[in-house]
Design a protein around this motif. Sequence first.
Motif, mmCIF file in Angstrom:
data_model
loop_
_atom_site.group_PDB
_atom_site.id
_atom_site.type_symbol
_atom_site.label_atom_id
_atom_site.label_comp_id
_atom_site.label_asym_id
_atom_site.label_seq_id
_atom_site.Cartn_x
_atom_site.Cartn_y
_atom_site.Cartn_z
ATOM 1 N N GLY A 161 0.775 -1.229 0.000
ATOM 2 C CA GLY A 161 0.000 0.000 0.000
ATOM 3 C C GLY A 161 0.803 1.275 0.000
ATOM 4 N N TYR A 162 0.100 2.392 0.210
ATOM 5 C CA TYR A 162 0.696 3.718 0.150
ATOM 6 C C TYR A 162 1.949 3.849 1.010
ATOM 7 C CZ TYR A 162 -3.665 5.403 -1.987
ATOM 8 O OH TYR A 162 -4.741 5.604 -2.809
ATOM 9 N N MET A 163 1.858 3.381 2.266
ATOM 10 C CA MET A 163 2.971 3.552 3.196
ATOM 11 C C MET A 163 3.793 2.283 3.375
ATOM 12 S SD MET A 163 1.462 6.259 6.027
ATOM 13 C CE MET A 163 3.103 6.668 6.639
ATOM 14 N N GLN A 164 3.562 1.301 2.473
ATOM 15 C CA GLN A 164 4.368 0.090 2.442
ATOM 16 C C GLN A 164 4.513 -0.543 3.821
ATOM 17 O OE1 GLN A 164 6.058 -1.360 -0.837
ATOM 18 N NE2 GLN A 164 3.946 -0.645 -0.764
ATOM 19 N N VAL A 165 3.373 -0.925 4.370
ATOM 20 C CA VAL A 165 3.322 -1.546 5.692
ATOM 21 C C VAL A 165 3.550 -3.045 5.544
ATOM 22 C CG1 VAL A 165 1.883 -1.975 7.720
ATOM 23 C CG2 VAL A 165 1.731 0.228 6.506
ATOM 24 N N MET A 166 4.446 -3.588 6.360
ATOM 25 C CA MET A 166 4.708 -5.021 6.317
ATOM 26 C C MET A 166 3.525 -5.780 6.921
ATOM 27 S SD MET A 166 7.615 -5.662 4.859
ATOM 28 C CE MET A 166 8.267 -7.223 5.466
ATOM 29 N N PRO A 167 3.102 -6.897 6.295
ATOM 30 C CA PRO A 167 1.924 -7.634 6.765
ATOM 31 C C PRO A 167 1.990 -8.104 8.204
ATOM 32 C CG PRO A 167 2.497 -8.315 4.541
ATOM 33 C CD PRO A 167 3.620 -7.419 5.018
ATOM 34 N N PHE A 168 3.201 -8.335 8.749
ATOM 35 C CA PHE A 168 3.275 -8.847 10.122
ATOM 36 C C PHE A 168 2.630 -7.887 11.119
ATOM 37 C CE2 PHE A 168 7.398 -6.527 10.062
ATOM 38 C CZ PHE A 168 7.300 -5.797 11.245
ATOM 39 N N TRP A 169 2.569 -6.591 10.762
ATOM 40 C CA TRP A 169 1.974 -5.632 11.692
ATOM 41 C C TRP A 169 0.491 -5.916 11.945
ATOM 42 C CZ3 TRP A 169 4.486 -2.795 14.951
ATOM 43 C CH2 TRP A 169 5.773 -2.336 14.655
ATOM 44 N N THR A 170 -0.203 -6.453 10.962
ATOM 45 C CA THR A 170 -1.626 -6.740 11.179
ATOM 46 C C THR A 170 -1.803 -7.877 12.184
ATOM 47 O OG1 THR A 170 -1.754 -8.301 9.316
ATOM 48 C CG2 THR A 170 -2.207 -5.974 8.860
ATOM 49 N N ARG A 171 -0.822 -8.748 12.267
ATOM 50 C CA ARG A 171 -0.870 -9.815 13.268
ATOM 51 C C ARG A 171 -0.448 -9.301 14.638
ATOM 52 N NH1 ARG A 171 3.498 -12.358 14.589
ATOM 53 N NH2 ARG A 171 4.505 -12.038 12.559
ATOM 54 N N VAL A 172 0.541 -8.421 14.653
ATOM 55 C CA VAL A 172 1.097 -7.941 15.918
ATOM 56 C C VAL A 172 0.157 -6.961 16.621
ATOM 57 C CG1 VAL A 172 2.999 -6.611 16.941
ATOM 58 C CG2 VAL A 172 3.475 -8.303 15.171
ATOM 59 N N ILE A 173 -0.443 -6.037 15.861
ATOM 60 C CA ILE A 173 -1.275 -5.011 16.505
ATOM 61 C C ILE A 173 -2.644 -4.859 15.849
ATOM 62 C CG2 ILE A 173 0.701 -3.684 17.308
ATOM 63 C CD1 ILE A 173 0.297 -1.750 14.993
ATOM 64 N N GLY A 174 -3.001 -5.738 14.913
ATOM 65 C CA GLY A 174 -4.295 -5.631 14.250
ATOM 66 C C GLY A 174 -5.106 -6.904 14.378
ATOM 67 N N ASP A 175 -5.962 -7.127 13.380
ATOM 68 C CA ASP A 175 -6.834 -8.300 13.423
ATOM 69 C C ASP A 175 -6.291 -9.459 12.606
ATOM 70 O OD1 ASP A 175 -7.215 -7.516 10.831
ATOM 71 O OD2 ASP A 175 -9.335 -7.005 11.045
ATOM 72 N N GLY A 176 -5.071 -9.319 12.092
ATOM 73 C CA GLY A 176 -4.433 -10.415 11.385
ATOM 74 C C GLY A 176 -4.777 -10.514 9.918
ATOM 75 N N ASP A 177 -5.490 -9.541 9.366
ATOM 76 C CA ASP A 177 -5.899 -9.582 7.966
ATOM 77 C C ASP A 177 -5.039 -8.617 7.151
ATOM 78 O OD1 ASP A 177 -7.062 -9.640 5.503
ATOM 79 O OD2 ASP A 177 -9.032 -8.927 6.144
ATOM 80 N N PRO A 178 -3.974 -9.107 6.495
ATOM 81 C CA PRO A 178 -3.096 -8.211 5.736
ATOM 82 C C PRO A 178 -3.760 -7.612 4.510
ATOM 83 C CG PRO A 178 -2.491 -10.492 5.369
ATOM 84 C CD PRO A 178 -3.516 -10.501 6.455
#
Length: 221
Positions: A141-158
């Motif tokens: 995406g726009y800010m090139q977020v690594m998918p692991f962040w959705t697991r670490v601090i989100g709902d796990g859906d990259p």
Amino acid sequence: MTLPVSPTSISAQISRRKCLIRLSSGGMLLLFSEYASAGGQLEEPLMDSVRTALGSAIANHAPPVPEFKDSESKIAYLRWMGAMSERLKKKMPELQIRQEFLQTVWYESKRAGLDVTLVMGLIQVESNFRKFAVSSVGARGYMQVMPFWTRVIGDGDPGKLFHMQTNLRFGCVILRHYLDRERGDNFLGLGRYNGSRGRAPYPEAVFAAQRSWLPGDRALG
């Protein structure tokens, strides 16, 4: 499971070449002329308190509607929107999408306590304002977020990292986290965001891009 990637391997893998990306959310195939040129935050252990704080920071999904303390602040924002919309026209030709993007960048930058021109410069370097950009190491995406962040601090859906506000929310919260870790040092914070802490090319590229988004009237920054 996402494994940490060394800065050396990141720089070796990030190359300008064609790639075919399948988007799991829509089953679409999109052909990009090149990989995104940056993006490779490294997964690091987080204290529970930090993990909780970051998770809370990305959890609120209220619409990104800016609020202003007075009419002067609102006028400054509207002038900023007009000036930045004109500069962004070539990269985002559709007016509605451009305005939504700028409003969201403004909102998420201010919410995270970031300089909006720094965030615009980072987005330019990371994805060149492409919503569906994917780097060779998987940043999205726009800010090139690594998918692991959705697991670490989100709902796990990259897949949600291709949603405009979600991506900008994650990116701004992560950048704020890295700047805090580096005690406000933009050079080191940006390097950490890119997975190249202590190396000059990436921060210098962002600082150079940032200058393209400085308003003529500094009061608009």
